[in-house]
Design a protein around this motif. Structure first.
Motif, PDB file in Angstrom:
ATOM      1  N   TYR A 192      58.801  18.837  85.031  1.00  0.00           N
ATOM      2  CA  TYR A 192      57.913  18.771  86.146  1.00  0.00           C
ATOM      3  C   TYR A 192      57.827  17.564  87.093  1.00  0.00           C
ATOM      4  N   LYS A 227      59.969  16.568  91.005  1.00  0.00           N
ATOM      5  CA  LYS A 227      59.441  17.131  92.246  1.00  0.00           C
ATOM      6  C   LYS A 227      58.065  16.463  92.376  1.00  0.00           C
ATOM      7  N   ASN A 228      57.255  16.334  91.699  1.00  0.00           N
ATOM      8  CA  ASN A 228      56.127  15.732  91.903  1.00  0.00           C
ATOM      9  C   ASN A 228      56.032  14.336  92.145  1.00  0.00           C
ATOM     10  N   TYR A 239      57.159  14.500  95.671  1.00  0.00           N
ATOM     11  CA  TYR A 239      55.742  14.960  96.368  1.00  0.00           C
ATOM     12  C   TYR A 239      55.129  13.540  96.810  1.00  0.00           C
ATOM     13  N   LEU A 240      54.858  12.801  95.809  1.00  0.00           N
ATOM     14  CA  LEU A 240      53.872  11.649  95.827  1.00  0.00           C
ATOM     15  C   LEU A 240      54.637  10.556  96.670  1.00  0.00           C
ATOM     16  N   THR A 261      45.822  14.243  82.805  1.00  0.00           N
ATOM     17  CA  THR A 261      45.528  15.790  83.192  1.00  0.00           C
ATOM     18  C   THR A 261      44.526  16.326  82.538  1.00  0.00           C
ATOM     19  N   GLU A 310      51.729  22.811  86.369  1.00  0.00           N
ATOM     20  CA  GLU A 310      52.222  22.890  87.736  1.00  0.00           C
ATOM     21  C   GLU A 310      50.755  22.358  88.786  1.00  0.00           C
ATOM     22  N   LYS A 360      49.444  18.677  87.728  1.00  0.00           N
ATOM     23  CA  LYS A 360      50.504  17.600  88.054  1.00  0.00           C
ATOM     24  C   LYS A 360      50.381  17.251  89.334  1.00  0.00           C
ATOM     25  N   GLN A 361      50.624  18.293  90.569  1.00  0.00           N
ATOM     26  CA  GLN A 361      50.450  18.032  91.769  1.00  0.00           C
ATOM     27  C   GLN A 361      49.222  17.440  92.406  1.00  0.00           C
ATOM     28  N   MET A 386      48.927  13.772  91.728  1.00  0.00           N
ATOM     29  CA  MET A 386      49.690  13.239  92.736  1.00  0.00           C
ATOM     30  C   MET A 386      48.694  12.727  93.817  1.00  0.00           C
ATOM     31  N   ASP A 387      47.983  13.593  94.377  1.00  0.00           N
ATOM     32  CA  ASP A 387      47.082  13.524  95.395  1.00  0.00           C
ATOM     33  C   ASP A 387      45.915  12.626  94.978  1.00  0.00           C
TER      34      ASP A 387
END
Length: 254
Positions: free
Chosen positions: A13, A16-17, A20-21, A143, A200, A203-204, A207-208
């Motif tokens: 995971y 890609k996160n 994104y971050l 999380t 999923e 995790k995203q 990042m936010d």
């Protein structure tokens, strides 16, 4: 603001996160280096054979096959490599030859002059000299809705115990486990998501939340949320009986 990430080489995971971050980083924040430890899904160092056997024994054959294949295919794809993502963003790796708390490791991190440390899936306990290394402190992403569900695999445990909600907490690390004061926390309805779908999503969202934390620290006018130890629960990795209870409650891994 100079930032050093502390993370691990998670093939499922994380790549890609992180991408994104890094794409959402504010212009005043620069990631100047990253410590990438070997992947450790059960919270301690084990050989690949030990990890595979433990996965099979606890989660069963279908889970083992699915994630074993996913692990192999992820390792064959550059896009799923944390180190590849860091390379694409021109972020140097900080190579440590010993535990992150050792003096030689601290010296290597200190050489990058970080203002802030951010742990994302970090898999070592941080001691005070490391926590004091960056003047703005050290953040960690978890999380779950702290103080509940401290420890390992919160996405499994919230579903195992039929919680309606979970969430994401980003907190300042202290010398305990998931025990520091919380800077940003978001609540998430679990609904009918599988564990993989929940991972999923959170995790995203995490990042936010990290971006929001960086903005708050940069502005300097934030309020902390108490991580009340009297309300805490803590979980390690599950047993085979926990997995049976998870499945008997109608929960899905994927």
């Amino acid at each position: 603001m100079r930032i050093v990430f502390i993370t691990q080489d998670d093939p499922f995971y994380l790549a890609k996160n992180l991408d994104y971050l890094l794409k959402k980083m504010p212009p005043y924040a620069k990631v100047v280096g990253t410590v990438v430890a070997d992947v450790s899904p059960f919270g301690k160092k084990e050989t690949m054979t030990e990890k595979a056997k433990k996965t099979y024994d606890i989660f069963g054959l279908p889970f083992f096959i699915r994630y074993g294949l996913k692990f192999v295919t992820s390792k064959m794809s550059k896009q799923n490599s944390v180190k590849y993502v860091l390379e694409q963003h021109q972020i140097p790796l900080i190579h440590l030859e010993s535990n992150i708390n050792k003096p030689d490791s601290l010296d290597k991190i200190r050489a990058y002059k970080p203002d802030l440390l951010i742990s994302i899936a970090g898999n070592q306990i941080f001691k005070r000299p490391l926590l004091d290394l960056a003047p703005l402190g050290c953040l960690n992403l978890h999380t779950a809705l702290l103080p509940k569900y401290r420890g390992l695999m919160p996405s499994f445990w919230v579903m195992r115990y039929n919680e309606k909600y979970t969430g994401v907490s980003v907190f300042f690390v202290d010398e305990g486990i998931d025990s520091g004061p919380i800077l940003v926390q978001k609540k998430v309805e679990i609904g009918n998501r599988s564990q993989a779908e929940l991972i999923e999503y959170t995790k995203q969202l995490g990042m936010d939340c990290i971006i929001e934390c960086i903005e708050k620290i940069h502005a300097g006018n934030y309020e902390l949320i108490e991580n009340d130890a009297s309300q805490m629960t803590y979980f390690s990795f599950p047993t085979r009986e926990d997995v049976k209870a998870f499945l008997a409650a109608g929960k899905r891994f994927y």
